[in-house]
Design a protein around this motif. Structure first.
Motif, PDB file in Angstrom:
ATOM      1  N   UNK A   9       3.287  12.901  22.444  1.00  0.00           N
ATOM      2  CA  UNK A   9       4.193  14.458  23.462  1.00  0.00           C
ATOM      3  C   UNK A   9       4.351  15.426  22.259  1.00  0.00           C
ATOM      4  N   UNK A  10       5.193  15.330  21.295  1.00  0.00           N
ATOM      5  CA  UNK A  10       5.026  16.605  20.696  1.00  0.00           C
ATOM      6  C   UNK A  10       3.665  16.902  19.878  1.00  0.00           C
ATOM      7  N   UNK A  11       2.677  16.328  19.983  1.00  0.00           N
ATOM      8  CA  UNK A  11       1.170  16.775  18.978  1.00  0.00           C
ATOM      9  C   UNK A  11       1.210  17.454  19.965  1.00  0.00           C
ATOM     10  N   UNK A  12       0.842  17.469  21.634  1.00  0.00           N
ATOM     11  CA  UNK A  12       0.419  18.018  23.043  1.00  0.00           C
ATOM     12  C   UNK A  12       1.438  19.507  23.069  1.00  0.00           C
ATOM     13  N   UNK A  13       1.729  19.082  23.017  1.00  0.00           N
ATOM     14  CA  UNK A  13       3.356  20.417  22.977  1.00  0.00           C
ATOM     15  C   UNK A  13       2.641  21.643  21.464  1.00  0.00           C
ATOM     16  N   UNK A  14       2.128  20.886  20.745  1.00  0.00           N
ATOM     17  CA  UNK A  14       1.971  21.542  19.685  1.00  0.00           C
ATOM     18  C   UNK A  14       0.099  21.757  19.932  1.00  0.00           C
ATOM     19  N   UNK A  15      -0.603  21.757  20.718  1.00  0.00           N
ATOM     20  CA  UNK A  15      -2.299  21.651  20.840  1.00  0.00           C
ATOM     21  C   UNK A  15      -2.629  21.419  19.709  1.00  0.00           C
ATOM     22  N   UNK A  16      -2.047  20.279  18.666  1.00  0.00           N
ATOM     23  CA  UNK A  16      -3.048  19.659  17.609  1.00  0.00           C
ATOM     24  C   UNK A  16      -2.167  18.576  16.672  1.00  0.00           C
ATOM     25  N   UNK A  17      -3.134  18.771  15.919  1.00  0.00           N
ATOM     26  CA  UNK A  17      -2.238  17.419  14.872  1.00  0.00           C
ATOM     27  C   UNK A  17      -2.591  17.661  13.797  1.00  0.00           C
ATOM     28  N   UNK A  18      -1.715  17.838  12.533  1.00  0.00           N
ATOM     29  CA  UNK A  18      -1.074  17.904  11.634  1.00  0.00           C
ATOM     30  C   UNK A  18      -2.112  16.493  10.577  1.00  0.00           C
ATOM     31  N   UNK A  19      -2.295  16.503   9.260  1.00  0.00           N
ATOM     32  CA  UNK A  19      -3.061  15.771   8.454  1.00  0.00           C
ATOM     33  C   UNK A  19      -1.858  14.558   8.247  1.00  0.00           C
ATOM     34  N   UNK A  20      -0.172  14.959   7.944  1.00  0.00           N
ATOM     35  CA  UNK A  20       0.298  13.438   7.841  1.00  0.00           C
ATOM     36  C   UNK A  20       1.811  12.955   8.621  1.00  0.00           C
ATOM     37  N   UNK A  21       1.983  12.104   8.934  1.00  0.00           N
ATOM     38  CA  UNK A  21       3.118  12.567  10.587  1.00  0.00           C
ATOM     39  C   UNK A  21       4.248  11.556   9.031  1.00  0.00           C
ATOM     40  N   UNK A  22       5.545  12.061   8.925  1.00  0.00           N
ATOM     41  CA  UNK A  22       6.877  11.665   7.827  1.00  0.00           C
ATOM     42  C   UNK A  22       7.949  11.359   9.068  1.00  0.00           C
ATOM     43  N   UNK A  23       7.784  10.342   8.843  1.00  0.00           N
ATOM     44  CA  UNK A  23       9.713   9.472  10.087  1.00  0.00           C
ATOM     45  C   UNK A  23      10.006   8.755   8.867  1.00  0.00           C
ATOM     46  N   UNK A  24      11.252   8.485   9.699  1.00  0.00           N
ATOM     47  CA  UNK A  24      12.455   8.666   8.621  1.00  0.00           C
ATOM     48  C   UNK A  24      12.476   7.047   8.514  1.00  0.00           C
ATOM     49  N   UNK A  25      12.775   6.491   7.784  1.00  0.00           N
ATOM     50  CA  UNK A  25      12.555   4.939   7.933  1.00  0.00           C
ATOM     51  C   UNK A  25      13.487   4.299   9.256  1.00  0.00           C
ATOM     52  N   UNK A  26      12.670   4.416  10.120  1.00  0.00           N
ATOM     53  CA  UNK A  26      13.167   3.936  11.826  1.00  0.00           C
ATOM     54  C   UNK A  26      12.451   3.172  12.224  1.00  0.00           C
ATOM     55  N   UNK A  27      13.291   1.900  13.058  1.00  0.00           N
ATOM     56  CA  UNK A  27      12.601   0.738  13.134  1.00  0.00           C
ATOM     57  C   UNK A  27      11.161   0.637  13.691  1.00  0.00           C
ATOM     58  N   UNK A  28      11.655   1.665  15.069  1.00  0.00           N
ATOM     59  CA  UNK A  28      11.320   2.075  15.670  1.00  0.00           C
ATOM     60  C   UNK A  28       9.259   2.361  15.004  1.00  0.00           C
ATOM     61  N   UNK A  29       9.363   2.810  13.996  1.00  0.00           N
ATOM     62  CA  UNK A  29       8.281   3.394  13.401  1.00  0.00           C
ATOM     63  C   UNK A  29       7.738   2.535  11.835  1.00  0.00           C
ATOM     64  N   UNK A  30       9.007   2.331  11.354  1.00  0.00           N
ATOM     65  CA  UNK A  30       8.279   1.833   9.964  1.00  0.00           C
ATOM     66  C   UNK A  30       9.096   0.054   9.706  1.00  0.00           C
ATOM     67  N   UNK A  31       8.231  -1.475   9.775  1.00  0.00           N
ATOM     68  CA  UNK A  31       8.958  -2.448   9.606  1.00  0.00           C
ATOM     69  C   UNK A  31       9.373  -3.256   8.647  1.00  0.00           C
ATOM     70  N   UNK A  32       9.111  -2.074   7.672  1.00  0.00           N
ATOM     71  CA  UNK A  32       9.501  -2.673   6.050  1.00  0.00           C
ATOM     72  C   UNK A  32       9.738  -1.610   5.133  1.00  0.00           C
ATOM     73  N   UNK A  33      10.791  -0.902   5.326  1.00  0.00           N
ATOM     74  CA  UNK A  33      11.030  -0.260   3.782  1.00  0.00           C
ATOM     75  C   UNK A  33      10.954  -0.330   2.632  1.00  0.00           C
ATOM     76  N   UNK A  34      10.063   0.468   2.252  1.00  0.00           N
ATOM     77  CA  UNK A  34       9.475   0.505   0.931  1.00  0.00           C
ATOM     78  C   UNK A  34       9.661   1.671  -0.054  1.00  0.00           C
ATOM     79  N   UNK A  35       9.711   1.683  -1.056  1.00  0.00           N
ATOM     80  CA  UNK A  35      10.008   3.299  -2.136  1.00  0.00           C
ATOM     81  C   UNK A  35       8.699   3.251  -1.961  1.00  0.00           C
ATOM     82  N   UNK A  36       7.571   2.128  -2.573  1.00  0.00           N
ATOM     83  CA  UNK A  36       6.937   3.089  -2.312  1.00  0.00           C
ATOM     84  C   UNK A  36       4.873   2.727  -1.631  1.00  0.00           C
ATOM     85  N   UNK A  37       5.310   1.833  -1.217  1.00  0.00           N
ATOM     86  CA  UNK A  37       4.120   1.275   0.137  1.00  0.00           C
ATOM     87  C   UNK A  37       5.250   0.833   1.396  1.00  0.00           C
TER      88      UNK A  37
END
Length: 382
Positions: A65-93
Protein backbone atom coordinates in the motif's frame (compact mmCIF):
# COMPACT_ATOMS: atom_id res chain seq x y z
CA UNK A 1 29.21 8.81 9.49
CA UNK A 2 27.04 11.07 7.36
CA UNK A 3 25.13 9.00 4.79
CA UNK A 4 23.84 10.41 1.53
CA UNK A 5 20.44 9.06 0.52
CA UNK A 6 19.89 9.17 -3.22
CA UNK A 7 16.45 9.89 -4.60
CA UNK A 8 14.58 6.73 -5.60
CA UNK A 9 17.17 4.50 -3.97
CA UNK A 10 15.95 3.32 -0.54
CA UNK A 11 12.78 2.84 1.47
CA UNK A 12 13.12 2.12 5.20
CA UNK A 13 10.43 0.02 6.90
CA UNK A 14 9.62 -0.43 10.60
CA UNK A 15 6.82 -0.68 13.14
CA UNK A 16 6.42 1.97 15.81
CA UNK A 17 6.96 0.87 19.40
CA UNK A 18 3.68 2.40 20.58
CA UNK A 19 0.26 1.41 19.29
CA UNK A 20 -2.98 3.18 18.37
CA UNK A 21 -6.42 2.29 19.69
CA UNK A 22 -9.62 1.76 17.70
CA UNK A 23 -13.02 0.22 18.36
CA UNK A 24 -13.29 -3.27 16.88
CA UNK A 25 -16.93 -4.08 16.02
CA UNK A 26 -16.17 -7.84 15.87
CA UNK A 27 -14.67 -7.88 19.37
CA UNK A 28 -17.14 -5.28 20.65
CA UNK A 29 -14.39 -3.38 22.45
CA UNK A 30 -11.39 -1.11 21.98
CA UNK A 31 -8.27 -2.89 20.70
CA UNK A 32 -4.75 -1.82 19.80
CA UNK A 33 -3.38 -1.60 16.27
CA UNK A 34 0.20 -2.01 15.16
CA UNK A 35 1.49 0.97 13.19
CA UNK A 36 3.81 0.53 10.18
CA UNK A 37 5.97 3.40 8.93
CA UNK A 38 7.81 3.55 5.61
CA UNK A 39 10.10 6.43 4.62
CA UNK A 40 11.87 7.27 1.37
CA UNK A 41 15.54 8.03 1.91
CA UNK A 42 15.88 10.95 -0.50
CA UNK A 43 12.92 13.22 0.24
CA UNK A 44 12.18 11.86 3.74
CA UNK A 45 8.55 11.54 2.63
CA UNK A 46 6.78 8.93 4.75
CA UNK A 47 3.70 6.71 4.88
CA UNK A 48 1.86 5.43 7.95
CA UNK A 49 -0.69 2.60 8.16
CA UNK A 50 -2.41 0.88 11.08
CA UNK A 51 -2.73 -2.92 10.85
CA UNK A 52 -4.32 -5.48 13.13
CA UNK A 53 -1.08 -7.38 13.76
CA UNK A 54 2.54 -7.80 12.66
CA UNK A 55 1.73 -11.03 10.84
CA UNK A 56 3.39 -11.54 7.48
CA UNK A 57 0.22 -10.94 5.47
CA UNK A 58 -0.66 -7.68 7.26
CA UNK A 59 2.93 -6.42 7.07
CA UNK A 60 3.40 -7.30 3.39
CA UNK A 61 0.17 -5.71 2.20
CA UNK A 62 0.88 -2.53 4.19
CA UNK A 63 4.27 -2.19 2.45
CA UNK A 64 2.51 -2.74 -0.90
CA UNK A 65 0.00 0.00 0.00
CA UNK A 66 2.86 2.39 0.75
CA UNK A 67 4.32 1.87 -2.73
CA UNK A 68 1.00 2.66 -4.36
CA UNK A 69 0.68 5.71 -2.12
CA UNK A 70 4.07 6.98 -3.34
CA UNK A 71 3.19 6.06 -6.93
CA UNK A 72 6.50 4.31 -7.57
CA UNK A 73 9.05 1.79 -6.32
CA UNK A 74 12.49 2.45 -4.78
CA UNK A 75 15.36 0.16 -5.72
CA UNK A 76 15.93 -1.21 -2.19
CA UNK A 77 13.61 -2.16 0.67
CA UNK A 78 15.34 -1.85 4.06
CA UNK A 79 13.23 -3.46 6.79
CA UNK A 80 14.19 -3.85 10.41
CA UNK A 81 14.79 -7.48 11.46
CA UNK A 82 11.10 -8.18 11.87
CA UNK A 83 9.90 -11.77 11.84
CA UNK A 84 7.29 -10.72 9.29
CA UNK A 85 10.08 -9.67 6.90
CA UNK A 86 13.20 -11.60 7.94
CA UNK A 87 13.26 -15.28 8.91
CA UNK A 88 16.84 -15.39 10.18
CA UNK A 89 18.77 -12.23 11.10
CA UNK A 90 22.40 -12.25 10.06
CA UNK A 91 25.06 -9.56 10.03
CA UNK A 92 26.18 -10.45 6.51
CA UNK A 93 23.25 -12.07 4.68
CA UNK A 94 19.91 -12.36 6.51
CA UNK A 95 17.35 -14.88 5.28
CA UNK A 96 14.36 -12.95 3.95
CA UNK A 97 10.81 -14.20 4.47
CA UNK A 98 9.45 -15.86 1.30
CA UNK A 99 6.30 -13.75 1.17
CA UNK A 100 8.16 -10.47 1.63
CA UNK A 101 10.75 -11.56 -0.93
CA UNK A 102 8.00 -12.32 -3.44
CA UNK A 103 6.64 -8.80 -2.82
CA UNK A 104 10.04 -7.31 -3.64
CA UNK A 105 10.37 -9.48 -6.75
CA UNK A 106 6.90 -8.47 -7.90
CA UNK A 107 7.82 -4.78 -7.71
CA UNK A 108 11.36 -5.26 -9.04
CA UNK A 109 13.16 -4.21 -5.84
CA UNK A 110 15.78 -5.92 -3.69
CA UNK A 111 15.70 -6.43 0.09
CA UNK A 112 18.57 -5.40 2.36
CA UNK A 113 17.63 -5.81 6.00
CA UNK A 114 19.38 -3.77 8.71
CA UNK A 115 21.95 -5.49 10.92
CA UNK A 116 20.62 -6.98 14.10
CA UNK A 117 21.05 -4.75 17.18
CA UNK A 118 22.58 -1.93 15.08
CA UNK A 119 20.23 1.05 15.60
CA UNK A 120 22.44 3.33 13.51
CA UNK A 121 21.48 1.28 10.43
CA UNK A 122 17.91 2.52 10.79
CA UNK A 123 18.53 5.98 12.19
CA UNK A 124 16.41 7.54 9.44
CA UNK A 125 13.29 5.53 10.21
CA UNK A 126 13.84 5.90 13.98
CA UNK A 127 13.86 9.68 13.59
CA UNK A 128 10.70 9.67 11.47
CA UNK A 129 8.91 7.55 14.06
CA UNK A 130 9.41 10.42 16.50
CA UNK A 131 7.77 12.71 13.94
CA UNK A 132 4.89 10.22 13.65
CA UNK A 133 4.43 10.21 17.42
CA UNK A 134 4.14 14.01 17.37
CA UNK A 135 2.09 14.50 14.20
CA UNK A 136 -0.13 11.38 14.23
CA UNK A 137 -0.22 9.71 17.63
CA UNK A 138 -0.70 12.88 19.68
CA UNK A 139 -3.84 14.11 17.82
CA UNK A 140 -5.40 10.61 18.03
CA UNK A 141 -4.55 9.98 21.67
CA UNK A 142 -8.03 10.77 22.98
CA UNK A 143 -9.99 9.50 19.97
CA UNK A 144 -11.42 6.05 19.29
CA UNK A 145 -12.07 5.56 15.56
CA UNK A 146 -14.67 2.96 14.61
CA UNK A 147 -12.74 0.18 12.91
CA UNK A 148 -9.25 0.06 11.44
CA UNK A 149 -10.44 1.58 8.16
CA UNK A 150 -11.67 4.71 9.93
CA UNK A 151 -8.42 4.84 11.91
CA UNK A 152 -6.36 4.76 8.69
CA UNK A 153 -8.51 7.50 7.20
CA UNK A 154 -7.61 9.76 10.15
CA UNK A 155 -3.93 8.77 9.89
CA UNK A 156 -3.88 9.64 6.18
CA UNK A 157 -5.23 13.14 6.86
CA UNK A 158 -2.66 13.81 9.57
CA UNK A 159 0.25 12.47 7.47
CA UNK A 160 -0.81 14.71 4.58
CA UNK A 161 -0.46 17.74 6.87
CA UNK A 162 2.87 16.54 8.29
CA UNK A 163 4.63 15.93 4.96
CA UNK A 164 3.46 19.32 3.63
CA UNK A 165 5.00 21.15 6.60
CA UNK A 166 8.36 22.82 5.93
CA UNK A 167 11.48 21.41 7.54
CA UNK A 168 12.77 23.44 10.47
CA UNK A 169 14.68 26.50 9.23
CA UNK A 170 13.94 25.52 5.61
CA UNK A 171 11.56 26.91 3.01
CA UNK A 172 10.65 23.51 1.58
CA UNK A 173 8.91 20.36 2.83
CA UNK A 174 9.09 16.60 2.38
CA UNK A 175 6.28 16.89 -0.14
CA UNK A 176 8.24 19.51 -2.13
CA UNK A 177 11.34 17.31 -2.32
CA UNK A 178 9.25 14.30 -3.24
CA UNK A 179 7.36 16.03 -6.05
CA UNK A 180 10.44 17.79 -7.42
CA UNK A 181 13.07 15.03 -7.21
CA UNK A 182 12.04 11.67 -5.82
CA UNK A 183 8.79 10.88 -7.62
CA UNK A 184 10.47 10.81 -11.03
CA UNK A 185 13.40 8.78 -9.67
CA UNK A 186 11.19 5.91 -8.48
CA UNK A 187 10.71 2.85 -10.67
CA UNK A 188 7.22 2.54 -12.20
CA UNK A 189 4.61 0.39 -10.53
CA UNK A 190 3.69 -2.89 -12.25
CA UNK A 191 0.30 -3.17 -13.92
CA UNK A 192 -1.12 -5.43 -11.23
CA UNK A 193 -0.96 -5.01 -7.48
CA UNK A 194 0.81 -7.58 -5.38
CA UNK A 195 -1.27 -10.42 -3.92
CA UNK A 196 -0.53 -12.54 -0.85
CA UNK A 197 1.26 -15.74 -1.76
CA UNK A 198 2.04 -19.21 -0.46
CA UNK A 199 5.22 -21.17 -1.19
CA UNK A 200 5.64 -24.79 -2.25
CA UNK A 201 8.66 -27.00 -3.01
CA UNK A 202 8.23 -28.77 -6.35
CA UNK A 203 10.32 -30.69 -8.88
CA UNK A 204 10.60 -29.93 -12.60
CA UNK A 205 9.50 -32.88 -14.75
CA UNK A 206 11.40 -34.15 -17.79
CA UNK A 207 9.04 -32.22 -20.07
CA UNK A 208 10.17 -28.98 -18.29
CA UNK A 209 6.75 -28.53 -16.70
CA UNK A 210 5.85 -28.36 -13.01
CA UNK A 211 2.64 -30.03 -11.88
CA UNK A 212 0.79 -27.85 -9.34
CA UNK A 213 -1.59 -30.10 -7.46
CA UNK A 214 -3.94 -27.34 -6.23
CA UNK A 215 -4.77 -26.42 -9.84
CA UNK A 216 -4.33 -29.96 -11.23
CA UNK A 217 -2.40 -28.17 -13.95
CA UNK A 218 1.14 -28.15 -15.33
CA UNK A 219 3.13 -24.93 -15.89
CA UNK A 220 6.31 -24.56 -17.95
CA UNK A 221 9.72 -23.35 -16.77
CA UNK A 222 12.92 -22.97 -18.88
CA UNK A 223 14.02 -26.43 -20.09
CA UNK A 224 17.47 -26.16 -18.44
CA UNK A 225 15.84 -26.64 -15.01
CA UNK A 226 14.65 -30.19 -15.77
CA UNK A 227 15.10 -32.35 -12.68
CA UNK A 228 15.74 -29.38 -10.37
CA UNK A 229 13.85 -28.76 -7.16
CA UNK A 230 12.39 -25.27 -7.29
CA UNK A 231 10.11 -23.06 -5.23
CA UNK A 232 6.61 -22.20 -6.44
CA UNK A 233 5.02 -19.04 -5.07
CA UNK A 234 1.27 -18.92 -5.71
CA UNK A 235 -1.10 -15.99 -5.27
CA UNK A 236 -4.81 -16.00 -5.98
CA UNK A 237 -4.26 -15.22 -9.66
CA UNK A 238 -0.60 -16.00 -10.50
CA UNK A 239 2.07 -18.60 -9.87
CA UNK A 240 5.80 -17.88 -10.05
CA UNK A 241 8.78 -20.23 -9.89
CA UNK A 242 12.15 -19.53 -8.27
CA UNK A 243 15.52 -21.26 -8.32
CA UNK A 244 18.14 -20.06 -5.83
CA UNK A 245 15.86 -17.10 -5.00
CA UNK A 246 15.82 -15.96 -8.65
CA UNK A 247 12.52 -15.92 -10.52
CA UNK A 248 12.69 -18.20 -13.57
CA UNK A 249 9.05 -18.24 -14.71
CA UNK A 250 5.63 -16.77 -14.01
CA UNK A 251 2.13 -17.69 -15.23
CA UNK A 252 -1.50 -16.72 -14.79
CA UNK A 253 -3.09 -19.56 -12.81
CA UNK A 254 -5.30 -21.81 -14.92
CA UNK A 255 -8.63 -23.45 -14.10
CA UNK A 256 -8.23 -26.06 -16.87
CA UNK A 257 -7.53 -29.28 -15.04
CA UNK A 258 -5.15 -31.92 -16.43
CA UNK A 259 -3.78 -29.56 -19.08
CA UNK A 260 -0.63 -27.53 -19.75
CA UNK A 261 0.38 -23.87 -19.86
CA UNK A 262 3.56 -23.49 -21.92
CA UNK A 263 5.57 -20.46 -22.97
CA UNK A 264 7.53 -20.76 -26.22
CA UNK A 265 10.67 -19.28 -24.69
CA UNK A 266 10.73 -22.16 -22.16
CA UNK A 267 10.88 -24.87 -24.84
CA UNK A 268 14.05 -26.59 -25.99
CA UNK A 269 15.01 -25.14 -29.41
CA UNK A 270 14.30 -28.51 -31.08
CA UNK A 271 10.86 -28.69 -29.47
CA UNK A 272 10.13 -25.11 -30.45
CA UNK A 273 11.03 -25.98 -34.05
CA UNK A 274 8.67 -28.97 -34.09
CA UNK A 275 5.81 -27.01 -32.54
CA UNK A 276 6.14 -23.99 -34.82
CA UNK A 277 6.91 -25.81 -38.08
CA UNK A 278 4.42 -25.42 -40.94
CA UNK A 279 4.36 -26.54 -44.61
CA UNK A 280 5.26 -23.07 -45.89
CA UNK A 281 8.74 -23.70 -44.51
CA UNK A 282 9.22 -26.49 -47.05
CA UNK A 283 8.38 -24.64 -50.24
CA UNK A 284 10.03 -21.45 -49.04
CA UNK A 285 13.20 -23.51 -48.62
CA UNK A 286 12.68 -25.07 -52.07
CA UNK A 287 12.37 -21.64 -53.70
CA UNK A 288 15.89 -20.78 -52.54
CA UNK A 289 17.25 -23.66 -54.63
CA UNK A 290 15.21 -23.80 -57.86
CA UNK A 291 11.59 -23.29 -59.00
CA UNK A 292 11.43 -27.01 -59.82
CA UNK A 293 12.32 -27.90 -56.21
CA UNK A 294 9.73 -25.41 -54.93
CA UNK A 295 7.10 -26.93 -57.23
CA UNK A 296 7.92 -30.43 -56.02
CA UNK A 297 7.82 -29.40 -52.34
CA UNK A 298 4.45 -27.73 -52.79
CA UNK A 299 3.05 -30.91 -54.28
CA UNK A 300 4.65 -33.02 -51.56
CA UNK A 301 3.15 -30.86 -48.80
CA UNK A 302 -0.30 -30.85 -50.41
CA UNK A 303 -0.56 -34.66 -50.45
CA UNK A 304 0.73 -35.03 -46.85
CA UNK A 305 -2.31 -34.80 -44.60
CA UNK A 306 -0.43 -35.47 -41.35
CA UNK A 307 1.74 -32.44 -40.37
CA UNK A 308 4.47 -34.41 -38.60
CA UNK A 309 4.83 -36.80 -41.56
CA UNK A 310 5.10 -33.80 -43.91
CA UNK A 311 7.75 -32.28 -41.68
CA UNK A 312 9.77 -35.49 -41.62
CA UNK A 313 9.66 -35.83 -45.41
CA UNK A 314 10.78 -32.22 -45.74
CA UNK A 315 13.69 -32.92 -43.37
CA UNK A 316 14.53 -35.98 -45.51
CA UNK A 317 14.66 -33.86 -48.67
CA UNK A 318 16.87 -31.30 -46.91
CA UNK A 319 19.20 -34.14 -45.97
CA UNK A 320 19.28 -35.32 -49.62
CA UNK A 321 20.28 -31.83 -50.73
CA UNK A 322 23.18 -31.88 -48.28
CA UNK A 323 24.26 -35.33 -49.44
CA UNK A 324 23.89 -34.97 -53.22
CA UNK A 325 23.94 -31.20 -53.76
CA UNK A 326 21.42 -28.74 -55.14
CA UNK A 327 21.98 -29.51 -58.85
CA UNK A 328 21.30 -33.22 -58.52
CA UNK A 329 18.32 -32.58 -56.26
CA UNK A 330 16.86 -30.21 -58.89
CA UNK A 331 17.30 -32.85 -61.60
CA UNK A 332 15.72 -35.48 -59.36
CA UNK A 333 12.73 -33.21 -58.71
CA UNK A 334 12.37 -32.64 -62.46
CA UNK A 335 12.31 -36.40 -63.08
CA UNK A 336 9.93 -37.07 -60.15
CA UNK A 337 7.54 -34.36 -61.37
CA UNK A 338 7.27 -36.23 -64.66
CA UNK A 339 6.21 -39.32 -62.69
CA UNK A 340 3.63 -37.27 -60.75
CA UNK A 341 4.74 -38.99 -57.56
CA UNK A 342 5.47 -36.62 -54.67
CA UNK A 343 7.28 -38.14 -51.72
CA UNK A 344 10.71 -38.46 -50.15
CA UNK A 345 11.23 -42.10 -51.14
CA UNK A 346 10.86 -41.31 -54.85
CA UNK A 347 13.58 -38.64 -54.71
CA UNK A 348 15.81 -40.90 -52.68
CA UNK A 349 15.50 -43.75 -55.19
CA UNK A 350 16.21 -41.45 -58.14
CA UNK A 351 19.34 -40.07 -56.50
CA UNK A 352 20.66 -43.32 -55.03
CA UNK A 353 20.26 -45.07 -58.42
CA UNK A 354 21.82 -42.14 -60.25
CA UNK A 355 18.71 -41.74 -62.40
CA UNK A 356 18.83 -37.96 -62.12
CA UNK A 357 21.83 -38.01 -64.50
CA UNK A 358 19.97 -39.98 -67.22
CA UNK A 359 17.98 -38.00 -69.74
CA UNK A 360 14.76 -39.70 -70.74
CA UNK A 361 14.65 -39.74 -74.61
CA UNK A 362 11.66 -41.37 -76.27
CA UNK A 363 12.73 -44.24 -78.55
CA UNK A 364 11.21 -44.38 -82.08
CA UNK A 365 11.54 -47.73 -83.85
CA UNK A 366 12.43 -47.55 -87.60
CA UNK A 367 11.28 -50.62 -89.46
CA UNK A 368 13.24 -51.43 -92.63
CA UNK A 369 12.02 -53.98 -95.12
CA UNK A 370 14.59 -56.62 -96.02
CA UNK A 371 15.84 -56.80 -99.62
CA UNK A 372 14.48 -59.92 -101.37
CA UNK A 373 13.81 -60.78 -104.99
CA UNK A 374 10.23 -61.82 -104.26
CA UNK A 375 9.35 -58.51 -102.59
CA UNK A 376 7.88 -55.94 -104.89
CA UNK A 377 9.54 -52.58 -104.74
CA UNK A 378 8.18 -49.09 -105.19
CA UNK A 379 8.72 -49.27 -108.92
CA UNK A 380 6.11 -51.98 -109.22
CA UNK A 381 3.29 -49.64 -108.14
CA UNK A 382 4.07 -46.72 -110.42
Amino acid sequence: MHLEHNYGEEMYIDFTGEKLRYFCPDAGKAVQAEVLVTILGGSKNFYVEAVRSQKVEEFTMAVSNSLHHFGGVPKVFIPDNLKSGVNIADKYQPLINDTFLSLANHYGAIVSATRSRKPKDKALVESIINVVYTSVFAPLRDKLPYGVTELNKSIKELVFIAVAKNFQNRDYSRKDLFEKYEKSALMPLPIHRYEITKSYKLKVNTDYHVYFNKDRHSYSVPYKYVGKRIKAVASQSTISFYYNNVQIASHIRSTNENSFTTKDEHRHPNHRYVEQWEPAVAYTWGSTIDPLVEDYMRNMMSVSTYPHMARRMYEGVVNLSKKYGHIRLTNACKRALSYRVYDYSTLKNILSNNLDNHTRVPVTKVVKLPLHENIRGAQYYK
